[in-house]
Design a protein around this motif. Structure first.
Motif, PDB file in Angstrom:
ATOM      1  N   GLY A 134      39.146  38.153  44.318  1.00 34.95           N
ATOM      2  CA  GLY A 134      39.841  38.905  45.173  1.00 34.95           C
ATOM      3  C   GLY A 134      41.207  38.052  45.776  1.00 34.95           C
ATOM      4  O   GLY A 134      41.645  37.025  44.800  1.00 34.95           O
ATOM      5  N   HIS A 135      42.150  38.248  46.704  1.00 36.19           N
ATOM      6  CA  HIS A 135      43.308  37.428  47.176  1.00 36.19           C
ATOM      7  C   HIS A 135      43.446  37.379  48.446  1.00 36.19           C
ATOM      8  O   HIS A 135      43.008  38.268  49.155  1.00 36.19           O
ATOM      9  CB  HIS A 135      44.374  38.319  46.465  1.00 36.19           C
ATOM     10  N   TRP A 139      50.350  39.197  38.481  1.00 36.74           N
ATOM     11  CA  TRP A 139      50.234  38.994  39.925  1.00 36.74           C
ATOM     12  C   TRP A 139      51.360  38.157  40.332  1.00 36.74           C
ATOM     13  O   TRP A 139      51.518  36.921  39.987  1.00 36.74           O
ATOM     14  CB  TRP A 139      48.888  38.397  40.243  1.00 36.74           C
ATOM     15  N   GLY A 145      43.919  37.894  37.512  1.00 42.48           N
ATOM     16  CA  GLY A 145      43.043  36.923  38.037  1.00 42.48           C
ATOM     17  C   GLY A 145      42.688  35.835  37.110  1.00 42.48           C
ATOM     18  O   GLY A 145      41.488  34.941  37.703  1.00 42.48           O
ATOM     19  N   LEU A 151      45.538  36.159  42.979  1.00 45.39           N
ATOM     20  CA  LEU A 151      44.490  36.766  42.573  1.00 45.39           C
ATOM     21  C   LEU A 151      43.373  35.750  41.973  1.00 45.39           C
ATOM     22  O   LEU A 151      44.161  35.523  40.684  1.00 45.39           O
ATOM     23  CB  LEU A 151      44.839  38.076  41.957  1.00 45.39           C
ATOM     24  N   ARG A 152      42.243  35.921  42.133  1.00 38.50           N
ATOM     25  CA  ARG A 152      41.296  35.140  41.333  1.00 38.50           C
ATOM     26  C   ARG A 152      40.144  35.871  40.916  1.00 38.50           C
ATOM     27  O   ARG A 152      39.479  36.670  41.863  1.00 38.50           O
ATOM     28  CB  ARG A 152      40.934  33.918  42.096  1.00 38.50           C
ATOM     29  N   ASP A 182      47.145  34.844  33.933  1.00 37.42           N
ATOM     30  CA  ASP A 182      47.900  35.907  34.650  1.00 37.42           C
ATOM     31  C   ASP A 182      49.572  35.834  34.821  1.00 37.42           C
ATOM     32  O   ASP A 182      49.851  34.898  35.445  1.00 37.42           O
ATOM     33  CB  ASP A 182      47.212  35.915  36.209  1.00 37.42           C
ATOM     34  N   SER A 188      52.065  35.573  42.250  1.00 37.95           N
ATOM     35  CA  SER A 188      51.315  34.606  43.177  1.00 37.95           C
ATOM     36  C   SER A 188      52.357  33.561  43.730  1.00 37.95           C
ATOM     37  O   SER A 188      52.028  32.708  44.384  1.00 37.95           O
ATOM     38  CB  SER A 188      50.074  33.934  42.397  1.00 37.95           C
TER      39      SER A 188
END
Length: 180
Positions: free
Chosen positions: A60-61, A39, A32, A47-48, A36, A41
């Motif tokens: 969340g994401h 994750w 997050g 995801l943050r 990161d 992404s």
């Protein structure tokens, strides 16, 4: 059957890698954040977390919202869902030392309408977690992550979600009033 009934889902993904728990935790604790590298992404909503893996950190994401509920440094982190998003429960990452390295497990336990969980969320969740575990292994082995092909059903679900989000975006934050 009541439309307000919910299903309890428990789902576990895990992977053992040839690394120490400290090496694996160093990757988990960056979830997050700008650093990161676990994750996935590149093909999933990022995801943050506003304060990284720290108790009380929110984020969340995509449309899924949660906060960091518990952390045991070097061992596990637990996230609790924001019930306003329609989910009750949480998910966690746990590390376990093994004879050959470390096992990283992700466990999801959630209560929500059954059709939402099994028909929409679960296949997406499964594909995302396998990508995350592939990233874990690639980071530990210091090789590029290789993306497997997403199942057609996952691609269709992602398209449906994208369309619904795009259609609802122009109305977000607006209130409707009667002209009179």
């Amino acid at each position: 059957m009541s439309t307000s009934s919910s299903t309890v889902l428990r789902n576990v993904h895990q992977r053992e890698v040839p690394a120490s728990a400290e090496e694996v935790w160093a990757l988990v604790e960056r979830l997050g954040t700008a650093a990161d590298c676990l994750w996935p992404s590149d093909r999933w909503p990022a995801l943050r977390l506003d304060r990284g893996v720290a108790i009380g950190s929110k984020g969340g994401h995509g449309p899924i919202r949660y906060h960091v509920a518990e952390v045991e440094e070097g061992t596990w982190v637990r996230f609790a869902f924001d019930p306003a998003g329609g989910f009750v429960g949480g998910h966690e990452f746990r590390l376990e030392s093994t004879d050959h390295g470390t096992r990283l497990a992700h466990e999801l336990e959630v209560h929500a309408p059954g059709i939402v969980l099994t028909g929409l969320i679960l296949p997406l969740h499964d594909a995302l977690l396998e990508d995350l575990l592939d990233d874990l292994e690639a980071n530990i082995r210091r090789v590029p992550s290789r993306r497997r092909r997403l199942p057609v059903g996952v691609c269709v679900r992602r398209t449906v979600i994208d369309v619904v989000e795009a259609l609802s975006a122009p109305f977000a934050g607006r209130s409707v009033t009667a002209a009179g």
